[in-house]
Each structure stands twice: as structure tokens, then as C-alpha cells.
Design an enzyme around this catalytic site. Structure first.
Site, PDB file in Angstrom:
ATOM      1  N   GLU A 131      -6.091   7.204  13.217  1.00 41.96           N
ATOM      2  CA  GLU A 131      -6.651   8.168  12.275  1.00 41.96           C
ATOM      3  C   GLU A 131      -7.507   9.192  13.022  1.00 41.96           C
ATOM      4  O   GLU A 131      -8.448   8.816  13.729  1.00 41.96           O
ATOM      5  CB  GLU A 131      -7.499   7.458  11.216  1.00 41.96           C
ATOM      6  CG  GLU A 131      -6.697   6.603  10.254  1.00 41.96           C
ATOM      7  CD  GLU A 131      -5.722   7.426   9.425  1.00 41.96           C
ATOM      8  OE1 GLU A 131      -6.098   8.531   8.976  1.00 41.96           O
ATOM      9  OE2 GLU A 131      -4.576   6.978   9.240  1.00 41.96           O
ATOM     10  N   ILE A 139      -3.926  -2.274  10.154  1.00 43.14           N
ATOM     11  CA  ILE A 139      -4.917  -3.247  10.623  1.00 43.14           C
ATOM     12  C   ILE A 139      -6.318  -2.666  10.502  1.00 43.14           C
ATOM     13  O   ILE A 139      -7.263  -3.354  10.091  1.00 43.14           O
ATOM     14  CB  ILE A 139      -4.622  -3.656  12.080  1.00 43.14           C
ATOM     15  CG1 ILE A 139      -3.270  -4.356  12.176  1.00 43.14           C
ATOM     16  CG2 ILE A 139      -5.730  -4.560  12.626  1.00 43.14           C
ATOM     17  CD1 ILE A 139      -2.800  -4.605  13.595  1.00 43.14           C
ATOM     18  N   ASN A 140      -6.464  -1.394  10.827  1.00 41.02           N
ATOM     19  CA  ASN A 140      -7.758  -0.728  10.717  1.00 41.02           C
ATOM     20  C   ASN A 140      -8.258  -0.728   9.278  1.00 41.02           C
ATOM     21  O   ASN A 140      -9.415  -1.064   9.002  1.00 41.02           O
ATOM     22  CB  ASN A 140      -7.651   0.702  11.244  1.00 41.02           C
ATOM     23  CG  ASN A 140      -8.936   1.489  11.091  1.00 41.02           C
ATOM     24  OD1 ASN A 140      -9.319   1.861   9.987  1.00 41.02           O
ATOM     25  ND2 ASN A 140      -9.605   1.745  12.193  1.00 41.02           N
ATOM     26  N   GLU A 141      -7.392  -0.338   8.346  1.00 39.51           N
ATOM     27  CA  GLU A 141      -7.799  -0.270   6.937  1.00 39.51           C
ATOM     28  C   GLU A 141      -8.224  -1.625   6.409  1.00 39.51           C
ATOM     29  O   GLU A 141      -9.246  -1.755   5.717  1.00 39.51           O
ATOM     30  CB  GLU A 141      -6.657   0.284   6.093  1.00 39.51           C
ATOM     31  CG  GLU A 141      -6.487   1.784   6.165  1.00 39.51           C
ATOM     32  CD  GLU A 141      -5.583   2.298   5.057  1.00 39.51           C
ATOM     33  OE1 GLU A 141      -5.961   2.169   3.875  1.00 39.51           O
ATOM     34  OE2 GLU A 141      -4.495   2.799   5.374  1.00 39.51           O
ATOM     35  N   GLY A 181      -2.899   1.423  12.142  1.00 40.51           N
ATOM     36  CA  GLY A 181      -3.602   2.026  11.017  1.00 40.51           C
ATOM     37  C   GLY A 181      -3.822   1.058   9.876  1.00 40.51           C
ATOM     38  O   GLY A 181      -4.893   1.040   9.250  1.00 40.51           O
ATOM     39  N   THR A 192       0.836  -1.204   0.000  1.00 41.09           N
ATOM     40  CA  THR A 192       0.000   0.000   0.000  1.00 41.09           C
ATOM     41  C   THR A 192       0.868   1.250   0.000  1.00 41.09           C
ATOM     42  O   THR A 192       1.889   1.318   0.679  1.00 41.09           O
ATOM     43  CB  THR A 192      -0.915   0.050   1.239  1.00 41.09           C
ATOM     44  OG1 THR A 192      -0.116   0.130   2.422  1.00 41.09           O
ATOM     45  CG2 THR A 192      -1.795  -1.181   1.316  1.00 41.09           C
TER      46      THR A 192
END
Length: 299
Positions: A271, A70-72, A68, A40
């Protein structure tokens, strides 16, 4: 060794020069595991790669990065429809790795990678803010959030989680508590909040146990508020044990509503999200995640 279904590793672009990771992937490939790798570079890449993973028919999508990343990846997975949705695997490569640490993901890359591919897939919760933004670990508000969002990237890269403390001390004279009102199931509080933690997971900010009673499969969010009119005295009070600390307010609910007379900022797995009104709710059993058998965040 036993055969395992294919997996796709979504790797944060900051970790592309990680030689031990390359060696771990090569070794597992030589042992017969099929591991696709995608990198990414900008927001939206993870969602596209999750779509590709479904077309490839992989059993696991591995998030290689920090909270971040892991969140995405987890947010993209819970938006998938239909059957055979891949499980989430976790490869901690970020600055703090709060979620990975709290659920017991091994620090050794080869062990973490094997767990991400071959570990048991357990249904876990996620949380959603204002019916849009999601977080898997924690939403934090207050002066601590301003510190983590404002800490320079170069300082974080050089010092890791210690950088947040240094930057916070430098900003001490400009920080003020946030006045707000918080409601939940059998919960209501109004006052000045130094720090607000709403956790699906337990820790944030590089190892701070803001919500020590949180579990990721109980259908609840844990709330912890550190109160105080002045920053320094309130900070000193946080050094006391929880039982003796009048500045700590706790609650548990499947949802929380937060209102403030001014903009406040929440940090959702790294975020920032600013506003005056927040509705935060749990999404029970939203996705499957490959976790160690002794994961301390499972009931």
C-alpha cells in the site's frame, strides 16, 4: 485426528475461483475442522470480519491472499482489545507473497492451511508509520516503490514478480533517486537514496532480500539504503557482494525518522503512502502468528 478450535478464513476476492483451495477446505472440514470463510471486496471488509471472528470465538483468523491481505488482517487484529484475541494464520495466494515466503509458509495449500489452523502461535512484532498506518513485512521507498505501485495489474497477473522488472526497465529514463535524511538510535544518514528498505521482515518486491538480517520478534527494524546519484550505475553496483559495495548503508533501530524536501512514496506491504516526514516505529509482540517451527525469522 486431534480436535482444533474453529478458524475464520478471510479470503481476498481475487481468489474466489481457486478450486484447489475449495478442495483443501472441504477436506479439512470432513476431517472435523470448523472453518468459516468470508470474502473481501473492498477496503474495510477485513476489519469487519475480524470483529465477526471475535464474536464467533474462533482461535485463528487466516489471511488468504498476498502481502496486502496479510497487512489488512494483522492491522485489524492488533487493534483488538481485551482477552482471547485470535492468532493470525497465513494462506499465501498473492502475486509475490513476500512475507509468507520469508517466514517459511508452505506453498502447498493444504499444508499451509493446516499450519494456519494448528501451528504454534508465536508473538511477533509489527511496525507503525506516523502513529497510523501499519506494516508487518516491510516499508520500501525509492524508485523501486514507484515501479511496484505503477506496474499495471494485468501485467502483474500475467507475469507475477517478473512484471516489476519489465516495467522498471521501461521507466529507467524517468527515475531519479530520492534525497532524504534518516535518523534512528545511533544512526544518522543524509544523501541520495536509490532504494530504502525498512524491514520487520526480510524481502519485498517478489523475493528481493532488502533486509537480510531482519527478525520478526527482536523488537527492531532493519534499515538498508542503496545510494547513488544515477540509477543505472547504482543498479550495477547492487550486483556486488555486500562487503564490497560502498552503495549499501545499513542500520538497526526500534524507530526511524525520515525527512525529505519533496514528497517521497513508501510502499507498506503493497500500500503506497506519500509524504515528506515519516516516523516509523516497532510495536513489539503486537500479535500472535501461527508459524512453522523452523521459521528463519525468529531469534
Amino acid at each position: 485426528m486431534a480436535e482444533f478450535p474453529a478458524s475464520l478464513l478471510i479470503l481476498n476476492g481475487k481468489s474466489t475461483d481457486n478450486l484447489p483451495l475449495r478442495e483443501a477446505i472441504m477436506l479439512l472440514r470432513e476431517e472435523g475442522m470448523t472453518i468459516h470463510v468470508r470474502v473481501t471486496w473492498e477496503k474495510g471488509d477485513a476489519a469487519r470480519y475480524v470483529e465477526e471472528a471475535r464474536k464467533l470465538g474462533v482461535a485463528t483468523v487466516i489471511a488468504g491472499g498476498g502481502d496486502g491481505t496479510i497487512n489488512e488482517v494483522s492491522t485489524a487484529l492488533i487493534q483488538c482489545e481485551g482477552d482471547d484475541i485470535p492468532a493470525l494464520g497465513i494462506l499465501p495466494l498473492g502475486t509475490a507473497n513476500d512475507f509468507a515466503t520469508s517466514v517459511g509458509i508452505p506453498e502447498a495449500l493444504d499444508k499451509a492451511l493446516k499450519l494456519a489452523i494448528a501451528g504454534d502461535a508465536i508473538a511477533i512484532d509489527m511496525a507503525q508509520v506516523n502513529k497510523q498506518t501499519c506494516f508487518i513485512n516491510m516499508a520500501t521507498g525509492g524508485f523501486g516503490t514507484r515501479i511496484t505501485t505503477e506496474t499495471p495489474e494485468k501485467l502483474k497477473a500475467a507475469l507475477g514478480s517478473v512484471s516489476y522488472i519489465i516495467h522498471g526497465l521501461m521507466r529507467m529514463d524517468t527515475l531519479q533517486p530520492d534525497r532524504c535524511e534518516i535518523r534512528g538510535e545511533n544512526f544518522h544518514w543524509q544523501g541520495d537514496a536509490l532504494v530504502i528498505g525498512i524491514g520487520n521482515g526480510r524481502q519485498a518486491g517478489g523475493g528481493q532480500q532488502l533486509c537480510p538480517n531482519a527478525l520478526i520478534n527482536d523488537g527492531l527494524l532493519q534499515l538498508r539504503i542503496f545510494t547513488g546519484d544515477e540509477i543505472l550505475p547504482a543498479l550495477v553496483s547492487t550486483l556486488k557482494s555486500d562487503e564490497d559495495n560502498p552503495n549499501i548503508i545499513e542500520g538497526a533501530s526500534s524507530w526511524f525518522d525520515i525527512q525529505a524536501p519533496h514528497d517521497i512514496t513508501f510502499n507498506l506491504d503493497g500500500e503506497p503512502l506519500s509524504g515528506q516526514n515519516f516516523h516509523i516505529e516497532i510495536l513489539p509482540a503486537a500479535l500472535r502468528c501461527r508459524l512453522p517451527p523452523d521459521c528463519p525469522l525468529l531469534r
